[in-house]
Design a protein around this motif. Structure first.
Motif, PDB file in Angstrom:
ATOM      1  N   GLU A   1       0.798  -1.220   0.000  1.00 28.49           N
ATOM      2  CA  GLU A   1       0.000   0.000   0.000  1.00 28.49           C
ATOM      3  C   GLU A   1       0.834   1.276   0.000  1.00 28.49           C
ATOM      4  N   TYR A   2       2.001   1.218   0.575  1.00 32.91           N
ATOM      5  CA  TYR A   2       2.721   2.467   0.816  1.00 32.91           C
ATOM      6  C   TYR A   2       3.894   2.705  -0.119  1.00 32.91           C
ATOM      7  N   THR A   3       4.200   1.737  -0.969  1.00 33.54           N
ATOM      8  CA  THR A   3       5.331   1.952  -1.864  1.00 33.54           C
ATOM      9  C   THR A   3       4.958   1.502  -3.258  1.00 33.54           C
ATOM     10  N   LYS A   4       5.675   2.033  -4.222  1.00 35.58           N
ATOM     11  CA  LYS A   4       5.597   1.483  -5.565  1.00 35.58           C
ATOM     12  C   LYS A   4       6.799   0.556  -5.700  1.00 35.58           C
ATOM     13  N   GLU A   5       6.724  -0.379  -6.659  1.00 40.45           N
ATOM     14  CA  GLU A   5       7.868  -1.272  -6.872  1.00 40.45           C
ATOM     15  C   GLU A   5       9.122  -0.448  -7.138  1.00 40.45           C
ATOM     16  N   SER A   6      10.154  -0.686  -6.370  1.00 43.09           N
ATOM     17  CA  SER A   6      11.387   0.073  -6.546  1.00 43.09           C
ATOM     18  C   SER A   6      12.542  -0.773  -6.051  1.00 43.09           C
ATOM     19  N   VAL A   7      13.724  -0.225  -6.119  1.00 40.24           N
ATOM     20  CA  VAL A   7      14.890  -0.932  -5.604  1.00 40.24           C
ATOM     21  C   VAL A   7      14.674  -1.226  -4.117  1.00 40.24           C
ATOM     22  N   PHE A   8      14.089  -0.245  -3.441  1.00 41.45           N
ATOM     23  CA  PHE A   8      13.860  -0.377  -2.007  1.00 41.45           C
ATOM     24  C   PHE A   8      12.982  -1.595  -1.678  1.00 41.45           C
ATOM     25  N   THR A   9      11.845  -1.719  -2.382  1.00 45.05           N
ATOM     26  CA  THR A   9      10.982  -2.874  -2.109  1.00 45.05           C
ATOM     27  C   THR A   9      11.668  -4.167  -2.525  1.00 45.05           C
ATOM     28  N   LYS A  10      12.445  -4.101  -3.606  1.00 42.70           N
ATOM     29  CA  LYS A  10      13.162  -5.308  -4.040  1.00 42.70           C
ATOM     30  C   LYS A  10      14.117  -5.781  -2.950  1.00 42.70           C
ATOM     31  N   VAL A  11      14.790  -4.815  -2.324  1.00 36.46           N
ATOM     32  CA  VAL A  11      15.738  -5.173  -1.266  1.00 36.46           C
ATOM     33  C   VAL A  11      14.994  -5.814  -0.095  1.00 36.46           C
ATOM     34  N   ILE A  12      13.853  -5.224   0.270  1.00 34.79           N
ATOM     35  CA  ILE A  12      13.079  -5.797   1.380  1.00 34.79           C
ATOM     36  C   ILE A  12      12.596  -7.198   1.011  1.00 34.79           C
ATOM     37  N   ARG A  13      12.088  -7.351  -0.221  1.00 38.10           N
ATOM     38  CA  ARG A  13      11.625  -8.676  -0.648  1.00 38.10           C
ATOM     39  C   ARG A  13      12.767  -9.684  -0.626  1.00 38.10           C
ATOM     40  N   PHE A  14      13.935  -9.237  -1.068  1.00 42.17           N
ATOM     41  CA  PHE A  14      15.104 -10.114  -1.038  1.00 42.17           C
ATOM     42  C   PHE A  14      15.356 -10.571   0.399  1.00 42.17           C
ATOM     43  N   GLY A  15      15.254  -9.614   1.332  1.00 40.42           N
ATOM     44  CA  GLY A  15      15.448  -9.949   2.739  1.00 40.42           C
ATOM     45  C   GLY A  15      14.455 -10.982   3.214  1.00 40.42           C
ATOM     46  N   VAL A  16      13.189 -10.800   2.842  1.00 41.20           N
ATOM     47  CA  VAL A  16      12.139 -11.723   3.288  1.00 41.20           C
ATOM     48  C   VAL A  16      12.383 -13.118   2.694  1.00 41.20           C
ATOM     49  N   GLU A  17      12.680 -13.154   1.378  1.00 36.17           N
ATOM     50  CA  GLU A  17      12.924 -14.447   0.730  1.00 36.17           C
ATOM     51  C   GLU A  17      14.111 -15.159   1.366  1.00 36.17           C
ATOM     52  N   SER A  18      15.161 -14.400   1.626  1.00 35.45           N
ATOM     53  CA  SER A  18      16.363 -15.010   2.202  1.00 35.45           C
ATOM     54  C   SER A  18      16.072 -15.553   3.589  1.00 35.45           C
ATOM     55  N   LEU A  19      15.329 -14.760   4.366  1.00 36.27           N
ATOM     56  CA  LEU A  19      14.973 -15.188   5.718  1.00 36.27           C
ATOM     57  C   LEU A  19      14.157 -16.485   5.655  1.00 36.27           C
ATOM     58  N   ALA A  20      13.280 -16.564   4.636  1.00 37.19           N
ATOM     59  CA  ALA A  20      12.442 -17.757   4.488  1.00 37.19           C
ATOM     60  C   ALA A  20      13.280 -18.993   4.183  1.00 37.19           C
ATOM     61  N   GLY A  21      14.424 -18.794   3.524  1.00 37.19           N
ATOM     62  CA  GLY A  21      15.220 -19.951   3.117  1.00 37.19           C
ATOM     63  C   GLY A  21      16.208 -20.425   4.167  1.00 37.19           C
ATOM     64  N   ILE A  22      16.400 -19.636   5.215  1.00 37.67           N
ATOM     65  CA  ILE A  22      17.395 -20.021   6.222  1.00 37.67           C
ATOM     66  C   ILE A  22      16.888 -21.208   7.030  1.00 37.67           C
ATOM     67  N   PRO A  23      17.686 -22.277   7.134  1.00 42.16           N
ATOM     68  CA  PRO A  23      17.230 -23.454   7.868  1.00 42.16           C
ATOM     69  C   PRO A  23      17.123 -23.175   9.366  1.00 42.16           C
ATOM     70  N   SER A  24      16.239 -23.924  10.022  1.00 39.53           N
ATOM     71  CA  SER A  24      15.952 -23.603  11.415  1.00 39.53           C
ATOM     72  C   SER A  24      17.179 -23.739  12.316  1.00 39.53           C
ATOM     73  N   ILE A  25      18.093 -24.638  11.983  1.00 38.71           N
ATOM     74  CA  ILE A  25      19.262 -24.792  12.847  1.00 38.71           C
ATOM     75  C   ILE A  25      20.077 -23.492  12.893  1.00 38.71           C
ATOM     76  N   LEU A  26      20.087 -22.757  11.774  1.00 38.51           N
ATOM     77  CA  LEU A  26      20.824 -21.485  11.798  1.00 38.51           C
ATOM     78  C   LEU A  26      20.091 -20.441  12.636  1.00 38.51           C
TER      79      LEU A  26
END
Lengths: 270, 278, 279, 251
Positions: free
Chosen positions: B91-116
């Motif tokens: 709602e608050y942003t248009k697609e930009s480098v900024f949102t891409k970076v946040i999405r990258f963060g979310v995706e990466s966090l999702a892929g980290i195994p629980s042991i880490l």
């Protein structure tokens, strides 16, 4: 939406306050907590002791956690716990802690009950764990690979085993590794070709303890120092313990406490 | 010899059919084994009494409480954080480098195994912040772990709300936040709830991240600084150390049943949402 | 005023994920990297001896073992998952789909400790009795992980297959191809990148799995010489020894974590960004 | 005659694509002003400038001045919320919010901070009456707005706009999806409302414009071709394009 959030919040408050109400009534009786952590080998016995202790001392809660000897020693240094448990002697740099010997524990070499071997010389056991003997045939049984199991690096039991059995030889890296007495025992109990080492106190009918050089691992032989694979179970404190902590230590060292340990297959210090 | 394509076709159809049912069969067998082996030992006593003698005797009450506390508190923290992130991204942003970076963060966090997550929680919360093995350290670690699931599902749910509803709300003099609060979130709520439920399922079944942060004390946790044991951790210890196979199976049954029912409920809600918008 | 406050608060929320990722990286690297400096990158990555209390930090066998179980899982779970996805998208009716899809996704909800436990009780003795060795082995671990990655493989390749336009199928069928020929020659090649992504994410799941692996892998330090030998992965190395470790030993476990983190990040990057761009 | 809205040299660009090319006109108070033109002529863009709804589109550039009650809403820092209370909109497709009839209409007033149930009820009743919907809705205030018929929904949307107590009402082809009876009801309501409001009606339906508007403007390809009293525009169009359009030669 906000209603739902409020409802969740409300149920939380209720939950937490109901907990604290419990606390309040207990505070009236001056509830104390003792936190104990460390060796997984010592833990089950201390857990047992604490269950008995809390029956007689309802105003003291004893919180026992595992984590390993080293973690227990560390936590004791940091004063995050009241008592550390160790199943190995302290190293030079750890000597600042106060040691209290609570009992001795024999380490028993165990095999599956179906295994016909009853007695092995220490040198053969060393040869199995250093990878020089790989087949039961070499020990006079069937032609089948030995499934040996050791404990993980850093474990007090492994430390004692290395010192008392392996001497200067290294444990072979093809040998399986488990991270608790319980899981070693589980494998030995289910795999007829397995061999491992666990606390004498945990040996029961599901596994068979071997005699070493003709000497059985039992309390008499440990007390008389004929059975050699023995290590101390230690309590560690950092500085003088608080009053309620001392009460628990006294209980463990009392006749009642030592009897409980003896019943569990350990060798008391009194 | 060349086999006729038609015959190949029939053969493929049959074998794919078998494959699919074999796979579902695995699920059925797992549930069946746990159910058959576990159900004889389950009774009210088992649920409402606390473990004794390392769990060899007694029930699993303290671990149920430990699980509920851990999961509820984690959800309580992760939901606003995750839904807030999703709102910001949609709602608050248009697609930009900024949102891409946040999405990258979310995706990466999702892929980290629980042991880490466990390794991180152990060094950061338990050691550096001196929380010790505690409910608090477990909750914070679990919060970070389930955050990506909540963000992703909330984002999907929020994106599914028609744009026209937002326009109408603005035209009726609502501000952006009023629109989000009064129009977007209520419409997206079932989808968000699905994400939350799936996260609950993940947290209930998690072991590796929790055992190193919340510890494994069998005592009932009474404050945030107490250590505690969840059902999954209890099951792991019972089964692995061979303390009691009966209690292990019974604990597994309660564990699996609660996760399955949470997930089935989540799918049910999701299906209702899908049929509502299409 | 309130609007601005809300906006910046939400932005802070959104940044929290990045912040957490950053924290995780910093703390794992911070603890793990000094040892790389002290003992040498080559010693750790290529060293074959792990005796952290005696100054050896080689994790090469664990890196190899991690990849072995991952490929083992892929060999078992990959084709099985793909054929389930093909069945779901191309053959099953609507009602069957409504039943099968959630049922298969429920497989993902079963906790990994339950998989591990059933592996110990049923798979390990089976392997021991029929194939030999201790049962705790590359084979058992691959079997368990193969089942565990199924939901990931199925749901992502299903989505990829479903996104192949209907006209492709109709075109091929109109030219006289059978259904299977259409799937084999047209549908699957068009969904190639999505299917590949599902395999890679499945690998990510397998390489990161811990508790189930600890329970069935046997955890021996040596690189396995056959599929019946026990082995230790990067994840189980951490979980097995973390509680006990102190000093350099603990740093060694964090170094293991660093290596695992880097492998995972590469896999995720390929699956999420590399492949999607190629399609 | 007092001008409620004055537009000077208004230009709008989507990216580099110019959709309004120098519009100049004044819209009178308490009248219905019709805006007609074929698709893509810029008429919808024009009205969405008047309540600043154009800002939700990407890459829009607006030049020129639009005065409402003498305040330039383009170049001065007007409060959007206040502006949208003053300038209400009814869209082409009825879009009820997924809540009850009552709550749909109370949406705007509640945002204004009105919480008192009686006060809200009065507003809802008045608004529904003005939209000729009260009789049909008085027993159905708690039903979901999604369950109403298309014509009822559109009048609900009108009532919802009226509940804001606006001064100007923008209607963007409000009858495009409706049957003749529903259309007639809306037209009746509008004719009744002009006593209190300034109404701008965008429509592609020249007959409707001729029927109910007082002034009308013809937009074509982003230009304002003709603007004047409806009677004059329809009887003596000054421009050939206008004549062709109202006689149905294109559109």
């Amino acid at each position: 939406m906000s209603k739902a959030a409020f409802f969740i919040f409300l149920s939380f408050v209720t939950l937490l306050s109901s907990c604290s109400i419990n606390d309040n009534s207990e505070i009236a009786k001056k509830k104390h907590t003792i936190t104990i952590a460390g060796s997984t080998s010592v833990m089950p016995f201390v857990e047992k002791l604490s269950e008995h202790f809390m029956v007689d001392n309802p105003n003291i809660i004893v919180n026992v956690q595992s984590g390993g000897s080293t973690a227990g020693i560390q936590a004791c240094f940091n004063k995050t716990i009241d008592i550390g448990m160790s199943s190995r002697e302290l190293k030079e740099e750890e000597r600042a802690l106060k040691e209290i010997l609570i009992c001795y524990d024999g380490i028993s070499i165990v095999v599956h009950p179906k295994n016909p071997i009853k007695d092995l010389p220490l040198t053969k056991i060393r040869a199995i764990f250093s990878g020089k003997i790989k087949n039961w045939k070499e020990l006079g049984w069937i032609d089948r690979k030995i499934d040996a199991i050791t404990r993980e690096e850093g474990s007090g039991t492994r430390g004692a085993f290395e010192e008392l059995v392996m001497k200067n030889e290294e444990i072979d890296d093809a040998i399986m590794v488990q991270d608790s007495n319980g899981s070693v025992k589980e494998i030995v109990a289910t795999d007829p070709y397995a061999i491992g080492y666990i606390s004498l106190g945990l040996v029961d009918e599901r596994v068979k303890g071997l005699a070493i050089d003709g000497i059985h691992a039992n309390i008499q032989n440990i007390t008389s120092r004929r059975y050699k694979i023995v290590r101390p179970f230690l309590f560690l404190t950092n500085g003088a313990p608080k009053e309620h902590v001392q009460t628990f230590i006294d209980f463990v060292l009392s006749k009642q406490g030592q009897d409980i340990l003896r019943k569990e297959g350990l060798v008391g210090v009194r | 010899m060349r086999i006729k394509p038609r015959i190949v076709d029939v053969f493929v159809r049959i074998s794919l059919n078998l494959q699919a049912f074999f796979t579902v069969g695995i699920l059925a067998v797992i549930v069946a084994i746990i159910f058959i082996k576990g159900s004889p030992y389950i009774n009210l006593e088992f649920i409402i009494s606390s473990p004794q003698d390392m769990g060899r005797h007694g029930g699993i009450f303290s671990t149920i409480v430990g699980t509920i506390l851990l999961v509820l508190l984690s959800i309580f923290l992760a939901t606003p954080l995750g839904v807030g992130t999703a709102i910001f991204l949609t709602e608050y942003t248009k697609e930009s480098v900024f949102t891409k970076v946040i999405r990258f963060g979310v995706e990466s966090l999702a892929g980290i195994p629980s042991i880490l997550f466990g390794l991180f929680g152990f060094i950061f919360f338990v050691t550096k912040l001196k929380m010790g093995w505690s409910l608090l350290a477990g909750v914070l670690t679990t919060t970070i772990m389930i955050l990506p699931t909540i963000i992703r599902t909330s984002e999907e749910a929020i994106k599914a709300v028609p744009r026209s509803l937002r326009i109408v709300s603005y035209s009726l003099s609502a501000t952006k936040w009023e629109t989000v609060k009064k129009v977007v979130l209520p419409s997206a709520a079932p989808g968000i709830l699905t994400g939350v439920m799936l996260s609950v399922g993940r947290a209930v079944g998690e072991t590796a991240a929790i055992i190193f942060t919340m510890g494994s004390s069998l005592r009932m946790p009474l404050s945030l600084m107490d250590s505690g044991r969840t059902m999954a951790v209890h099951f792991y210890i019972l089964a692995r150390e061979g303390i009691s196979m009966e209690n292990a199976y019974a604990t597994a049954l309660i564990l699996v049943l609660s996760i399955l029912s949470i997930n089935i409920l989540a799918y049910y809600i999701m299906n209702r949402v899908i049929s509502k918008f299409s | 005023m309130k609007e601005y406050f809300v906006k910046y608060m939400l932005m802070a929320f959104a940044l929290s994920s990045l912040f957490f990722l950053f924290l995780i990286f910093i703390f794992i690297l911070f603890e793990g990297l000094p040892l790389f400096h002290k003992a040498g990158l080559k010693h750790i990555i290529l060293g074959s001896k792990w005796a952290p209390t005696k100054g050896s930090f080689g994790i090469f066998p664990m890196i190899i073992s991690s990849f072995l179980v991952t490929f083992g899982a892929l060999i078992i779970g990959g084709p099985m998952g793909l054929s389930c996805a093909i069945y779901l998208s191309e053959y099953s009716g609507k009602r069957m789909k409504m039943f099968l899809k959630p049922a298969l996704e429920l497989l993902a909800g079963i906790p990994s400790v339950v998989y591990g436990f059933l592996g110990v009780v049923y798979i390990v003795p089976l392997v021991r009795d029929y194939f030999g060795g201790p049962g705790f082995s590359l084979l058992s671990t691959s079997l368990i992980l193969g089942v565990m990655i199924l939901p990931t493989v199925i749901s992502i390749s299903f989505d990829a297959l479903m996104s192949v336009p209907k006209t492709y199928r109709e075109g091929s069928l109109a030219m006289g191809a059978t259904k299977w020929q259409t799937i084999y020659k047209v549908v699957v090649p068009s969904a190639k990148s999505g299917i590949l992504a599902s395999f890679i994410l499945g690998m990510g799941r397998a390489i990161g799995e811990t508790m189930a692996v600890i329970m069935v892998a046997g955890n021996a330090l040596r690189t396995p010489l056959s599929i019946l030998d026990p082995l230790r992965t990067l994840t189980s190395n951490i979980a097995l020894e973390l509680a006990y470790a102190s000093g350099d030993h603990r740093l060694g476990l964090f170094s293991t974590g660093v290596v695992l983190l880097i492998i995972i990040m590469i896999l995720n990057y390929i699956a999420n960004f590399g492949i999607k761009k190629g399609s | 005659m007092k001008a409620k809205i004055t537009v000077k040299d208004l230009e709008v660009f989507f990216d580099k694509n110019q959709v309004l090319r120098g519009i100049n006109l004044s819209i009178n108070k308490n009248m219905i002003t019709g805006i007609m033109g074929p698709a893509g002529s810029g008429k919808s863009t024009f009205i969405s400038i008047l309540n600043k709804m154009l800002e939700f589109e990407d890459n829009v550039t607006i030049k020129g001045n639009v005065y409402i009650d003498g305040v330039d809403i383009i170049n001065s820092d007007v409060d959007q919320v206040e502006l949208r209370r003053k300038v209400g909109t009814v869209f082409a497709v009825p879009i009820p919010l997924p809540r009850s009839v009552f709550e749909n209409i109370a949406y705007g007033p509640r945002l204004k901070g009105i919480k008192d149930r009686d006060e809200l009820f009065t507003i809802v009743k008045e608004s529904l009456e003005k939209a000729f919907l009260w009789d049909e809705m008085k027993d159905r205030l708690n039903t979901s707005a999604l369950k109403l018929s298309g014509g009822q929904q559109q009048r609900l949307c009108l009532a919802r706009t009226l509940a804001l107590k606006p001064e100007i009402i923008l209607l963007d082809e409000p009858c495009s999806g409706l049957d003749p009876i529903s259309t007639a009801k809306i037209e009746d309501a509008l004719s009744d409302l002009k006593k209190e409001y300034t109404i701008i009606l965008v429509s592609n339906n020249t007959k409707q414009i001729a029927r109910i508007t007082d002034y009308s403007a013809f937009f074509y390809m982003g230009n304002l071709i003709e603007y004047g009293p409806t009677e004059k525009v329809f009887t003596y169009p000054a421009n050939k394009k206008t004549e062709d359009y109202i006689s149905g030669k294109f559109g």
